[in-house]
Design an enzyme around this catalytic site. Structure first.
Site, short mmCIF file in Angstrom:
data_model
loop_
_atom_site.label_atom_id
_atom_site.label_comp_id
_atom_site.label_asym_id
_atom_site.label_seq_id
_atom_site.Cartn_x
_atom_site.Cartn_y
_atom_site.Cartn_z
N ASP A 189 0.86 -1.20 0.00
CA ASP A 189 0.00 0.00 0.00
C ASP A 189 0.89 1.24 0.00
OD1 ASP A 189 -2.32 1.52 -0.01
OD2 ASP A 189 -2.65 1.37 2.15
N TYR A 193 0.63 8.62 0.53
CA TYR A 193 -0.18 8.62 1.75
C TYR A 193 0.51 7.88 2.89
CZ TYR A 193 -4.17 10.39 -0.88
OH TYR A 193 -4.99 11.17 -1.64
N ASP A 206 2.57 2.30 7.96
CA ASP A 206 1.36 1.55 7.60
C ASP A 206 1.70 0.23 6.90
OD1 ASP A 206 -1.32 1.01 7.41
OD2 ASP A 206 -1.79 2.66 6.04
P1 ADP Z 1 -4.31 3.93 8.13
O1 ADP Z 1 -3.93 4.56 6.81
O2 ADP Z 1 -4.52 2.47 8.01
O3 ADP Z 1 -5.43 4.63 8.80
P2 ADP Z 1 -1.62 4.67 9.03
O4 ADP Z 1 -0.66 3.72 9.67
O5 ADP Z 1 -1.30 5.08 7.63
O6 ADP Z 1 -3.07 4.04 9.15
O7 ADP Z 1 -1.71 5.94 9.95
C1 ADP Z 1 -2.62 6.97 9.68
C2 ADP Z 1 -1.98 8.32 9.95
O8 ADP Z 1 -1.57 8.40 11.32
C3 ADP Z 1 -0.72 8.59 9.15
O9 ADP Z 1 -1.00 9.19 7.91
C4 ADP Z 1 0.05 9.54 10.03
O10 ADP Z 1 -0.43 10.85 9.88
C5 ADP Z 1 -0.33 9.06 11.42
N1 ADP Z 1 0.68 8.11 11.93
C6 ADP Z 1 0.69 6.77 11.81
N2 ADP Z 1 1.76 6.22 12.40
C7 ADP Z 1 2.46 7.26 12.92
C8 ADP Z 1 3.69 7.36 13.67
N3 ADP Z 1 4.38 6.27 14.00
N4 ADP Z 1 4.10 8.58 14.03
C9 ADP Z 1 3.40 9.69 13.71
N5 ADP Z 1 2.25 9.66 13.02
C10 ADP Z 1 1.77 8.47 12.63
MN MN Z 2 -2.18 4.77 5.76
#
Ligand code: ADP
Ligand code: MN
Length: 252
Positions: A189, A193, A206
């Protein structure tokens, strides 16, 4: 000492300070009871000192900011048990040799998925791909390094205009190669993003859906990742092509 004070102040400002489970309950309508209990267990072990606000609300999971040991900033990703993408999760798990025998309830699938994201992040970190360092996972909760500062996440590539896109592209291309050749993983993925820009370097996030190369869809997922990355960086002004990037990733 001054630093400690500012951390204490920040903890006080947070929605709840975890002293006991009633604090958690009082302050949050957002967590279901089992999730609250797990958070409380993590807090009683000293892994979480204070829960902050929500950083992101997604389809499968929510991400929260928190404070851990020694005032370290944490990201806490909490997968929904009643995720709409449960069928997808099952498909991604079944083809993965590490999780191929996971069967059962929605809950079991989501717990396996959470573990899978942790393992994927660990494998990526081991081969030198910059990802949030995973610390611990418990049931549907994954705790990792916070990429950002003072509760503000680093921006996604999607959110920035790159002044110098070439070195960022080169690093992402190298990370894709390392993931494939050394970690034997395909992200699955990857796009603007799911790449954060922190201290002018890309950080891959992610990784729940990332699969081992043995997965029947691995090559297709890789082709899709390549396509997304080339599309984004072309738009940012980098001369690149899908053929070139694929060759970089796959060459021995
Ligand atoms: P999903 O897309 O499945 O909802 P993600 O892992 O992409 O989950 O996380 C969503 C958002 O949360 C990211 O775009 C980022 O802004 C924030 N995020 C995720 N993991 C972190 C991290 N380790 N540190 C800071 N921000 C994070
Ligand atoms: Mn994501």
């Amino acid at each position: 000492d001054k630093k400690m004070k500012s951390i204490d102040k920040r903890i006080d400002e947070y929605h709840f300070k975890i002293k006991d489970s009633s604090d958690l309950k009082a302050e949050s309508g957002v967590f279901d009871t089992p999730t609250l209990k797990t958070l409380y267990t993590l807090a009683s072990k000293g892994i979480i000192t204070a829960m902050g606000g929500v950083v992101s609300t997604g389809k499968e999971a929510d991400v929260f900011h928190a404070i851990g040991e020694n005032g370290k900033e944490l990201a806490i990703k909490i997968y929904r048990i009643n995720t709409s993408d449960f069928q997808k999760m099952q498909d991604y798990l079944i083809g993965d040799p590490r999780f191929s025998n996971v069967r059962g309830t929605k809950k079991d699938i989501v717990f396996a998925w959470t573990k899978k994201e942790q393992r994927n992040l660990e494998r990526a970190a081991e081969v030198g791909v910059k990802v949030p360092e995973p610390m611990i996972s418990e049931r549907n909760i994954l705790i990792m390094e916070f990429i950002g500062k003072d509760g503000v996440s680093a921006p996604r590539l999607k959110d920035v205009r790159l002044e110098e896109p070439q070195p960022i592209y080169d690093t992402v291309a190298d990370y894709m190669r390392l993931l494939y050749q050394k970690a034997k993983l395909v992200h699955g993925d990857l796009s603007e993003y799911n790449i954060l820009l922190y201290e002018e370097r890309p950080v891959i996030i992610d990784m729940g859906q990332a699969v081992m190369l043995e997965h029947p869809m691995a090559r297709e997922f890789l082709a899709r990742d390549v396509k997304n990355i080339v599309r984004y960086f072309k738009k940012s002004g980098v001369k690149c092509s899908e053929e070139e990037l694929s060759a970089h990733i796959l060459k021995k």
